[in-house]
Design a protein around this motif. Structure first.
Motif, short mmCIF file in Angstrom:
data_model
loop_
_atom_site.label_atom_id
_atom_site.label_comp_id
_atom_site.label_asym_id
_atom_site.label_seq_id
_atom_site.Cartn_x
_atom_site.Cartn_y
_atom_site.Cartn_z
N VAL A 48 0.80 -1.18 -0.16
CA VAL A 48 0.16 -0.01 -0.04
C VAL A 48 0.89 1.30 0.13
N ALA A 49 1.85 1.26 0.90
CA ALA A 49 2.52 2.49 0.94
C ALA A 49 3.88 2.24 1.88
N ARG A 50 4.96 3.03 1.47
CA ARG A 50 6.31 2.77 2.30
C ARG A 50 6.89 3.91 2.49
N ILE A 51 7.66 4.27 3.61
CA ILE A 51 8.37 5.22 4.09
C ILE A 51 9.95 4.90 4.55
N THR A 52 10.62 5.61 3.87
CA THR A 52 12.14 4.97 4.02
C THR A 52 12.68 5.86 5.32
N ARG A 53 13.70 5.35 5.66
CA ARG A 53 14.21 5.94 7.08
C ARG A 53 14.44 7.42 6.82
N GLY A 54 14.64 7.58 5.52
CA GLY A 54 15.18 9.12 5.34
C GLY A 54 13.59 9.83 5.15
N GLY A 55 12.67 9.30 5.26
CA GLY A 55 11.17 10.10 5.10
C GLY A 55 10.69 10.06 3.51
N THR A 56 11.26 9.65 2.79
CA THR A 56 10.72 9.42 1.50
C THR A 56 9.82 8.42 1.41
N THR A 57 8.53 8.88 0.46
CA THR A 57 7.18 8.09 0.65
C THR A 57 7.05 7.50 -1.02
N ASN A 58 6.22 6.25 -0.82
CA ASN A 58 5.80 5.93 -2.19
C ASN A 58 4.46 5.28 -1.96
N TYR A 59 3.64 5.13 -2.78
CA TYR A 59 2.27 4.64 -2.65
C TYR A 59 1.86 3.78 -3.99
N ALA A 60 0.90 2.81 -3.39
CA ALA A 60 0.38 2.16 -4.71
C ALA A 60 -0.57 3.00 -5.48
#
Length: 125
Positions: A48-60
């Motif tokens: 559904v969604a991911r957030i990296t340790r640096g705060g970058t996000t991505n979504y389905a």
């Protein structure tokens, strides 16, 4: 013991909102990415969604513009704000701390994925 615990699921009408929380313990939380996955009835689990340790996000593509993932490293928690919910969003939502850095002892550390048990989200039409 490293673990993540999801909360915030429930029953909501179409067009409504829910905010899920994923609280981690037993790991170095700011060292890993965190993702939300879901598995609807009769469907395969999907990202559904991911957030990296640096705060970058991505979504389905299916949730982009409606869902927002965020993290509070001080609270070792990742949130998933879900707005304008649709019946097709009905699923069990799982949190995973990806490649989490886990202290096994005073002298030993390792990395592994840590999954939660999931929280049910049901959207009625």
């Amino acid at each position: 013991q490293a673990r993540v615990v999801e909360s915030g699921g429930g029953l909501v009408q179409a067009g409504g909102s829910l905010k899920l929380a994923c609280t981690a313990s037993g790991m170095i939380f700011n060292s890993n990415d965190v993702a939300w996955h879901r598995q609807g009835p009769g469907k395969q689990r999907e990202l559904v969604a991911r957030i990296t340790r640096g705060g970058t996000t991505n979504y389905a593509a299916s949730v982009k513009g409606r869902f927002t993932i965020s993290r509070d490293n001080g609270a070792t928690t990742v949130y998933l704000q879900m707005n304008n919910l649709r019946p097709e969003d009905t699923a069990v939502y799982y949190c995973v701390a990806e490649d989490a850095l886990i202290p096994y002892s005073d002298t030993s550390m390792g990395r592994e994925d840590v999954w939660g048990q999931g929280t049910q989200v049901t959207v009625s039409s």
